[in-house]
Design a protein around this motif. Structure first.
Motif, short mmCIF file in Angstrom:
data_model
loop_
_atom_site.label_atom_id
_atom_site.label_comp_id
_atom_site.label_asym_id
_atom_site.label_seq_id
_atom_site.Cartn_x
_atom_site.Cartn_y
_atom_site.Cartn_z
N VAL A 12 -4.33 9.87 -12.63
CA VAL A 12 -3.44 9.03 -11.82
C VAL A 12 -4.22 8.47 -10.63
O VAL A 12 -4.75 9.22 -9.81
CB VAL A 12 -2.23 9.85 -11.31
CG1 VAL A 12 -1.41 9.02 -10.33
CG2 VAL A 12 -1.38 10.30 -12.49
N ALA A 13 -4.30 7.15 -10.58
CA ALA A 13 -4.95 6.49 -9.43
C ALA A 13 -3.87 6.17 -8.40
O ALA A 13 -2.73 5.82 -8.76
CB ALA A 13 -5.65 5.22 -9.88
N HIS A 14 -4.24 6.32 -7.14
CA HIS A 14 -3.29 6.02 -6.06
C HIS A 14 -3.96 5.04 -5.10
O HIS A 14 -4.94 5.39 -4.42
CB HIS A 14 -2.90 7.33 -5.35
CG HIS A 14 -1.79 7.13 -4.35
ND1 HIS A 14 -1.28 8.15 -3.59
CD2 HIS A 14 -1.08 6.03 -4.00
CE1 HIS A 14 -0.31 7.69 -2.81
NE2 HIS A 14 -0.18 6.40 -3.04
N LEU A 15 -3.46 3.83 -5.09
CA LEU A 15 -4.00 2.77 -4.24
C LEU A 15 -3.06 2.63 -3.04
O LEU A 15 -1.86 2.35 -3.22
CB LEU A 15 -4.06 1.47 -5.04
CG LEU A 15 -4.68 0.25 -4.38
CD1 LEU A 15 -6.15 0.48 -4.09
CD2 LEU A 15 -4.52 -0.97 -5.28
N ILE A 52 0.96 2.31 -6.39
CA ILE A 52 0.60 1.54 -5.19
C ILE A 52 1.61 1.87 -4.10
O ILE A 52 2.83 1.75 -4.31
CB ILE A 52 0.61 0.02 -5.46
CG1 ILE A 52 -0.37 -0.32 -6.59
CG2 ILE A 52 0.27 -0.76 -4.19
CD1 ILE A 52 -0.41 -1.81 -6.94
N SER A 53 1.11 2.30 -2.95
CA SER A 53 2.02 2.55 -1.82
C SER A 53 1.33 2.04 -0.56
O SER A 53 0.26 1.42 -0.64
CB SER A 53 2.34 4.05 -1.71
OG SER A 53 1.19 4.76 -1.30
N SER A 54 1.94 2.30 0.59
CA SER A 54 1.29 1.82 1.81
C SER A 54 1.63 2.72 2.99
O SER A 54 2.51 3.58 2.88
CB SER A 54 1.66 0.37 2.08
OG SER A 54 2.86 0.31 2.79
N THR A 55 0.94 2.48 4.07
CA THR A 55 1.13 3.29 5.28
C THR A 55 1.77 2.44 6.37
O THR A 55 1.74 1.21 6.31
CB THR A 55 -0.22 3.81 5.80
OG1 THR A 55 -1.08 2.68 5.95
CG2 THR A 55 -0.85 4.80 4.85
N GLY A 56 2.35 3.11 7.36
CA GLY A 56 2.94 2.37 8.49
C GLY A 56 4.43 2.14 8.28
O GLY A 56 5.05 2.71 7.39
N ARG A 57 4.98 1.27 9.13
CA ARG A 57 6.43 1.06 9.14
C ARG A 57 6.93 0.29 7.94
O ARG A 57 8.07 0.42 7.51
CB ARG A 57 6.83 0.29 10.41
CG ARG A 57 7.19 1.21 11.57
CD ARG A 57 7.74 0.42 12.72
NE ARG A 57 6.81 -0.60 13.19
CZ ARG A 57 7.16 -1.76 13.74
NH1 ARG A 57 8.43 -2.04 13.89
NH2 ARG A 57 6.25 -2.62 14.15
N HIS A 58 6.06 -0.60 7.43
CA HIS A 58 6.49 -1.49 6.35
C HIS A 58 5.52 -1.44 5.18
O HIS A 58 4.32 -1.25 5.36
CB HIS A 58 6.58 -2.92 6.87
CG HIS A 58 7.56 -3.07 8.00
ND1 HIS A 58 8.93 -3.02 7.80
CD2 HIS A 58 7.38 -3.24 9.33
CE1 HIS A 58 9.55 -3.16 8.97
NE2 HIS A 58 8.63 -3.29 9.91
N PHE A 59 6.06 -1.66 4.00
CA PHE A 59 5.19 -1.73 2.81
C PHE A 59 4.16 -2.84 3.03
O PHE A 59 2.96 -2.61 2.97
CB PHE A 59 6.05 -2.01 1.57
CG PHE A 59 5.28 -2.09 0.30
CD1 PHE A 59 4.81 -0.93 -0.32
CD2 PHE A 59 5.01 -3.31 -0.31
CE1 PHE A 59 4.08 -1.00 -1.51
CE2 PHE A 59 4.29 -3.39 -1.48
CZ PHE A 59 3.83 -2.23 -2.08
N SER A 60 4.63 -4.03 3.31
CA SER A 60 3.73 -5.13 3.71
C SER A 60 4.53 -6.29 4.27
O SER A 60 5.59 -6.64 3.73
CB SER A 60 2.90 -5.61 2.52
OG SER A 60 2.28 -6.86 2.82
N ALA A 61 3.99 -6.89 5.34
CA ALA A 61 4.64 -8.06 5.96
C ALA A 61 4.23 -9.36 5.27
O ALA A 61 4.48 -10.44 5.79
CB ALA A 61 4.30 -8.11 7.44
#
Ligand SMILES: C/C=C/C(=O)SCCNC(=O)CCNC(=O)[C@H](O)C(C)(C)COP(=O)(O)OP(=O)(O)OC[C@H]1O[C@@H](n2cnc3c(N)ncnc32)[C@H](O)[C@@H]1OP(=O)(O)O
Length: 277
Positions: A12-15, A52-61
């Protein structure tokens, strides 16, 4: 600093989009990195599913507004050359999300907070979407005077009702996670971001246990059926199945079930032909 981190564990790759302070906006560097990482993942023999996930308050602006403000894209150039360069630029960016759509292995987006503009293009190119309860989706382009152009308008109608896509595309309203679940855009809504990422990883781990060629075949067949008639797709299915049906995998699945052990399937073959690596 890199825009992403990439880890791999048991197939499992996690980007992770990892510019929390910039709200994971899509800068030129981000596009270059994403293209290279997707190429690397596509060619990997060990990766069997991608989260695919992300860090911070929002997934992406979404797209970095600095790109529009900087004048790097010559929107006012009315010459044929100027217009052609925009066509080329869009094709360049579109092919990054096409590459995500076409990735050899299934992709799961774990979405929290705002998923805005280009980020909607991105998650629409994933196979599966999961969201945390704070997530919302916005076809923001209409709010800044443009038409979404990197896949949202082409892929979303295959994922949810056309009328809802039109409502979001024309109004630029934010669609909360609960409604995204109700219309089928996301498979599941989890209470927190951590729970959402964990659910996505758990789904990816389950996929990684299945025979990779059969998973690849399922993705190929589903994508072909998405873009062609049922009749054409069934015909293609026959050829596809004749090409990839593996007695070894069937036997291994039966043997593993009988022995009450997890099955062990061979990895995908390398895709190196004319490339190093
Ligand atoms: C092909 C693709 C096209 C597209 O992607 S078009 C869409 C482009 N993106 C946008 O238009 C984003 C619009 N922004 C928003 O909707 C909101 O913002 C967010 C939901 C992302 C975040 O909301 P909140 O958490 O309330 O924060 P905040 O106070 O609105 O923003 C904090 C700072 O971040 C800047 N910012 C927001 N989005 C972007 C962006 N995409 N590129 C560059 N900067 C951005 C703001 O302006 C502000 O800045 P300051 O603190 O100086 O006022």
């Amino acid at each position: 600093m890199a825009c992403f981190t990439l880890t791999e564990d048991a197939g499992v790759a996690h980007l992770v989009m990892d510019r929390p302070h910039e709200m994971n906006t899509m800068s030129p560097q981000m596009w270059r990195e994403l293209e290279a990482l997707l190429d690397q993942l596509h060619r990997s023999t060990s990766v069997r599913a991608l989260v695919i996930s992300s860090t911070g308050r929002h997934f992406s602006a979404g797209m970095s507004l600095d790109v529009f403000k900087s004048g790097a894209v010559k929107l006012d150039d009315r010459t044929a050359e100027g217009r052609a360069s925009i066509v080329d630029l869009l094709a360049d960016m579109q092919q990054v999300f096409n590459r995500l759509d076409d990735l050899r292995v299934p992709t799961i987006a774990a979405i929290h907070g705002g998923c805005i503009g280009g980020a909607v293009d991105m998650v629409a190119a994933c196979d599966i979407r999961m969201a945390s309860s704070d997530a919302f989706f916005c076809i923001q382009e209409i709010n800044i005077g443009m038409t979404a152009d990197l896949g949202t308008l082409q892929r979303l109608p295959k994922l949810m009702p056309l009328g809802v896509v039109k409502e979001l595309a024309y109004t630029g309203r934010r669609m909360p996670a609960a409604r995204a679940l109700a219309v089928g855009l996301v498979n599941e809504v989890l209470d927190t971001q951590d729970a959402c990422v964990e659910a996505a990883l758990a789904c990816a781990r389950e996929i990684a246990q299945k025979p990779p060629v059969a998973v690849w075949g399922s993705k190929q067949a589903l994508h072909y059926a998405r873009d062609h008639s049922v009749k054409d797709s069934l015909q293609q299915m026959g050829w596809l199945q004749a090409a990839i049906w593996q007695n070894g995998n069937l036997m291994e699945a039966f043997a593993a079930a009988q022995a009450k052990r997890p099955p062990v399937f061979a990895d995908l073959a390398p895709l190196k032909f004319f490339r190093e690596g």
